[in-house]
Motif scaffolding. Structure first.
Motif, PDB file in Angstrom:
ATOM      1  N   ALA A  86       0.834  -1.209   0.000  1.00 38.80           N
ATOM      2  CA  ALA A  86       0.000   0.000   0.000  1.00 38.80           C
ATOM      3  C   ALA A  86       0.865   1.255   0.000  1.00 38.80           C
ATOM      4  CB  ALA A  86      -0.934   0.001   1.203  1.00 38.80           C
ATOM      5  N   GLU A  87       1.971   1.229   0.743  1.00 36.51           N
ATOM      6  CA  GLU A  87       2.872   2.387   0.779  1.00 36.51           C
ATOM      7  C   GLU A  87       3.543   2.590  -0.579  1.00 36.51           C
ATOM      8  OE1 GLU A  87       5.671   2.251   4.000  1.00 36.51           O
ATOM      9  OE2 GLU A  87       4.115   1.693   5.447  1.00 36.51           O
ATOM     10  N   PHE A  88       3.959   1.485  -1.196  1.00 34.74           N
ATOM     11  CA  PHE A  88       4.615   1.606  -2.499  1.00 34.74           C
ATOM     12  C   PHE A  88       3.628   2.068  -3.558  1.00 34.74           C
ATOM     13  CE2 PHE A  88       6.616   0.095  -6.450  1.00 34.74           C
ATOM     14  CZ  PHE A  88       7.774   0.841  -6.367  1.00 34.74           C
ATOM     15  N   ALA A  89       2.374   1.648  -3.452  1.00 31.30           N
ATOM     16  CA  ALA A  89       1.357   2.094  -4.412  1.00 31.30           C
ATOM     17  C   ALA A  89       1.193   3.609  -4.356  1.00 31.30           C
ATOM     18  CB  ALA A  89       0.025   1.394  -4.141  1.00 31.30           C
ATOM     19  N   LYS A  90       1.227   4.185  -3.156  1.00 33.64           N
ATOM     20  CA  LYS A  90       1.113   5.641  -3.020  1.00 33.64           C
ATOM     21  C   LYS A  90       2.347   6.333  -3.607  1.00 33.64           C
ATOM     22  CE  LYS A  90      -0.840   7.519   0.541  1.00 33.64           C
ATOM     23  NZ  LYS A  90      -1.155   8.024   1.883  1.00 33.64           N
ATOM     24  N   ALA A  91       3.528   5.772  -3.362  1.00 28.59           N
ATOM     25  CA  ALA A  91       4.756   6.346  -3.913  1.00 28.59           C
ATOM     26  C   ALA A  91       4.747   6.266  -5.441  1.00 28.59           C
ATOM     27  CB  ALA A  91       5.977   5.633  -3.344  1.00 28.59           C
ATOM     28  N   ARG A  92       4.248   5.166  -5.966  1.00 24.26           N
ATOM     29  CA  ARG A  92       4.153   5.014  -7.430  1.00 24.26           C
ATOM     30  C   ARG A  92       3.141   6.010  -8.006  1.00 24.26           C
ATOM     31  NH1 ARG A  92       5.272   1.566 -11.659  1.00 24.26           N
ATOM     32  NH2 ARG A  92       3.550   1.324 -13.118  1.00 24.26           N
ATOM     33  N   GLN A  93       2.047   6.236  -7.299  1.00 29.07           N
ATOM     34  CA  GLN A  93       1.057   7.234  -7.726  1.00 29.07           C
ATOM     35  C   GLN A  93       1.709   8.616  -7.800  1.00 29.07           C
ATOM     36  OE1 GLN A  93      -2.278   7.547  -5.038  1.00 29.07           O
ATOM     37  NE2 GLN A  93      -3.214   9.209  -6.177  1.00 29.07           N
ATOM     38  N   ALA A  94       2.494   8.959  -6.791  1.00 25.32           N
ATOM     39  CA  ALA A  94       3.191  10.250  -6.779  1.00 25.32           C
ATOM     40  C   ALA A  94       4.196  10.321  -7.924  1.00 25.32           C
ATOM     41  CB  ALA A  94       3.887  10.458  -5.438  1.00 25.32           C
ATOM     42  N   ALA A  95       4.942   9.240  -8.148  1.00 25.83           N
ATOM     43  CA  ALA A  95       5.930   9.221  -9.223  1.00 25.83           C
ATOM     44  C   ALA A  95       5.267   9.447 -10.582  1.00 25.83           C
ATOM     45  CB  ALA A  95       6.696   7.892  -9.221  1.00 25.83           C
ATOM     46  N   LEU A  96       4.160   8.777 -10.813  1.00 23.92           N
ATOM     47  CA  LEU A  96       3.453   8.948 -12.087  1.00 23.92           C
ATOM     48  C   LEU A  96       2.892  10.363 -12.234  1.00 23.92           C
ATOM     49  CD1 LEU A  96       1.683   5.496 -12.353  1.00 23.92           C
ATOM     50  CD2 LEU A  96       3.483   6.384 -13.862  1.00 23.92           C
ATOM     51  N   ALA A  97       2.400  10.927 -11.143  1.00 19.73           N
ATOM     52  CA  ALA A  97       1.869  12.295 -11.188  1.00 19.73           C
ATOM     53  C   ALA A  97       2.961  13.271 -11.607  1.00 19.73           C
ATOM     54  CB  ALA A  97       1.279  12.686  -9.842  1.00 19.73           C
ATOM     55  N   VAL A  98       4.174  13.052 -11.123  1.00 20.81           N
ATOM     56  CA  VAL A  98       5.305  13.924 -11.471  1.00 20.81           C
ATOM     57  C   VAL A  98       5.762  13.661 -12.905  1.00 20.81           C
ATOM     58  CG1 VAL A  98       7.730  14.435 -10.956  1.00 20.81           C
ATOM     59  CG2 VAL A  98       6.069  14.222  -9.088  1.00 20.81           C
ATOM     60  N   LEU A  99       5.999  12.416 -13.235  1.00 20.81           N
ATOM     61  CA  LEU A  99       6.502  12.078 -14.566  1.00 20.81           C
ATOM     62  C   LEU A  99       5.548  12.493 -15.677  1.00 20.81           C
ATOM     63  CD1 LEU A  99       7.961   8.546 -13.825  1.00 20.81           C
ATOM     64  CD2 LEU A  99       9.261  10.553 -14.549  1.00 20.81           C
ATOM     65  N   GLU A 100       4.262  12.325 -15.440  1.00 22.68           N
ATOM     66  CA  GLU A 100       3.268  12.639 -16.469  1.00 22.68           C
ATOM     67  C   GLU A 100       2.777  14.078 -16.394  1.00 22.68           C
ATOM     68  OE1 GLU A 100       0.342   9.580 -15.822  1.00 22.68           O
ATOM     69  OE2 GLU A 100       1.673   8.010 -16.584  1.00 22.68           O
ATOM     70  N   GLY A 101       3.275  14.842 -15.425  1.00 24.90           N
ATOM     71  CA  GLY A 101       2.877  16.241 -15.290  1.00 24.90           C
ATOM     72  C   GLY A 101       1.430  16.422 -14.877  1.00 24.90           C
ATOM     73  N   LYS A 102       0.874  15.431 -14.188  1.00 19.14           N
ATOM     74  CA  LYS A 102      -0.533  15.510 -13.757  1.00 19.14           C
ATOM     75  C   LYS A 102      -0.728  16.518 -12.632  1.00 19.14           C
ATOM     76  CE  LYS A 102      -1.816  10.814 -15.033  1.00 19.14           C
ATOM     77  NZ  LYS A 102      -2.205   9.487 -14.538  1.00 19.14           N
ATOM     78  N   GLN A 103       0.348  16.818 -11.936  1.00 13.46           N
ATOM     79  CA  GLN A 103       0.316  17.812 -10.864  1.00 13.46           C
ATOM     80  C   GLN A 103       1.333  18.897 -11.199  1.00 13.46           C
ATOM     81  OE1 GLN A 103      -1.512  17.781  -7.903  1.00 13.46           O
ATOM     82  NE2 GLN A 103      -2.625  16.036  -8.700  1.00 13.46           N
ATOM     83  N   PRO A 104       0.971  20.162 -11.072  1.00 12.55           N
ATOM     84  CA  PRO A 104       1.968  21.224 -11.303  1.00 12.55           C
ATOM     85  C   PRO A 104       3.026  21.207 -10.205  1.00 12.55           C
ATOM     86  CG  PRO A 104      -0.091  22.147 -10.483  1.00 12.55           C
ATOM     87  CD  PRO A 104      -0.338  20.682 -10.713  1.00 12.55           C
ATOM     88  N   ASP A 105       4.143  21.820 -10.492  1.00 18.11           N
ATOM     89  CA  ASP A 105       5.260  21.867  -9.543  1.00 18.11           C
ATOM     90  C   ASP A 105       4.897  22.709  -8.329  1.00 18.11           C
ATOM     91  OD1 ASP A 105       7.632  22.125  -8.157  1.00 18.11           O
ATOM     92  OD2 ASP A 105       8.769  22.944  -9.840  1.00 18.11           O
ATOM     93  N   PRO A 106       4.709  22.091  -7.162  1.00 18.04           N
ATOM     94  CA  PRO A 106       4.360  22.856  -5.963  1.00 18.04           C
ATOM     95  C   PRO A 106       5.566  23.526  -5.305  1.00 18.04           C
ATOM     96  CG  PRO A 106       4.503  20.547  -5.393  1.00 18.04           C
ATOM     97  CD  PRO A 106       4.733  20.653  -6.888  1.00 18.04           C
ATOM     98  N   THR A 107       6.778  23.256  -5.841  1.00 15.67           N
ATOM     99  CA  THR A 107       7.998  23.771  -5.223  1.00 15.67           C
ATOM    100  C   THR A 107       8.528  25.031  -5.886  1.00 15.67           C
ATOM    101  OG1 THR A 107       9.581  22.562  -6.604  1.00 15.67           O
ATOM    102  CG2 THR A 107       8.649  21.383  -4.692  1.00 15.67           C
ATOM    103  N   ALA A 108       7.863  25.500  -6.937  1.00 16.13           N
ATOM    104  CA  ALA A 108       8.295  26.702  -7.671  1.00 16.13           C
ATOM    105  C   ALA A 108       9.713  26.558  -8.208  1.00 16.13           C
ATOM    106  CB  ALA A 108       8.161  27.943  -6.796  1.00 16.13           C
ATOM    107  N   GLY A 109      10.020  25.385  -8.748  1.00 15.09           N
ATOM    108  CA  GLY A 109      11.307  25.191  -9.402  1.00 15.09           C
ATOM    109  C   GLY A 109      12.440  24.726  -8.513  1.00 15.09           C
ATOM    110  N   ALA A 110      12.144  24.241  -7.312  1.00 11.49           N
ATOM    111  CA  ALA A 110      13.193  23.817  -6.386  1.00 11.49           C
ATOM    112  C   ALA A 110      13.988  22.639  -6.932  1.00 11.49           C
ATOM    113  CB  ALA A 110      12.591  23.446  -5.030  1.00 11.49           C
ATOM    114  N   THR A 111      15.276  22.646  -6.630  1.00 10.38           N
ATOM    115  CA  THR A 111      16.154  21.521  -6.958  1.00 10.38           C
ATOM    116  C   THR A 111      16.722  20.880  -5.698  1.00 10.38           C
ATOM    117  OG1 THR A 111      18.036  23.030  -7.186  1.00 10.38           O
ATOM    118  CG2 THR A 111      16.856  22.423  -9.215  1.00 10.38           C
ATOM    119  N   HIS A 112      16.449  21.469  -4.554  1.00  6.87           N
ATOM    120  CA  HIS A 112      16.979  20.978  -3.279  1.00  6.87           C
ATOM    121  C   HIS A 112      15.910  21.110  -2.197  1.00  6.87           C
ATOM    122  CE1 HIS A 112      20.675  21.710  -5.475  1.00  6.87           C
ATOM    123  NE2 HIS A 112      21.355  21.093  -4.527  1.00  6.87           N
TER     124      HIS A 112
END
Length: 144
Positions: A86-112
């Motif tokens: 269940a924990e990995f499924a949530k992490a995979r959901q987050a990874a896909l959201a980032v990779l596919e651009g489903k969620q805008p960048d909430p960090t305003a361009g952060a690299t660190h």
């Protein structure tokens, strides 16, 4: 490397770095990784010190501590121990959201980022521009 391997490594990194921060926190950490992948330091087309591509950035030594062999998360990330499904499924959901651009960048361009719980803030943050705090993480860009 295939797309599935990138998704897996990114999801493992998000689990190792931010599983206690919920989906929003994992997405924020994911965006710092994506921002590194997409940013070409010095606009020279050469490999950057923090790695190239999602796998290279995630697994660059000493960048994301969960991949350090002495880190308690490493046995899970390396596959020696199973990550709870269940924990990995949530992490995979987050990874896909980032990779596919489903969620805008909430960090305003952060690299660190760093965890507010650290007793001593990292030296790299001197001269860096803070962007946002999400959960227990403070995010930065323009790190010298």
């Amino acid at each position: 490397m295939g797309a599935e391997k990138e998704i897996d490594v990114l999801a493992r990194t998000l689990w190792g770095e931010a599983r206690g921060e919920g989906l929003a926190g994992m997405i924020a950490v994911g965006w710092t990784i994506r921002n590194r992948v997409e940013l070409d330091l010095r606009n020279d087309g050469k490999p950057d010190w923090w790695g190239e591509g999602y796998i290279g950035v995630c697994q660059k030594p000493w960048q994301f501590s969960c991949w350090n062999k002495n880190d308690p998360n490493y046995p899970f990330l390396s596959g020696l121990k199973p990550i709870p499904a269940a924990e990995f499924a949530k992490a995979r959901q987050a990874a896909l959201a980032v990779l596919e651009g489903k969620q805008p960048d909430p960090t305003a361009g952060a690299t660190h980022y760093y965890a507010k719980s650290m007793k001593t803030p990292p030296g790299w943050m001197k001269g860096a521009r803070p962007t946002v705090t999400i959960g227990n993480h403070r995010f930065f860009k323009d790190v010298p």
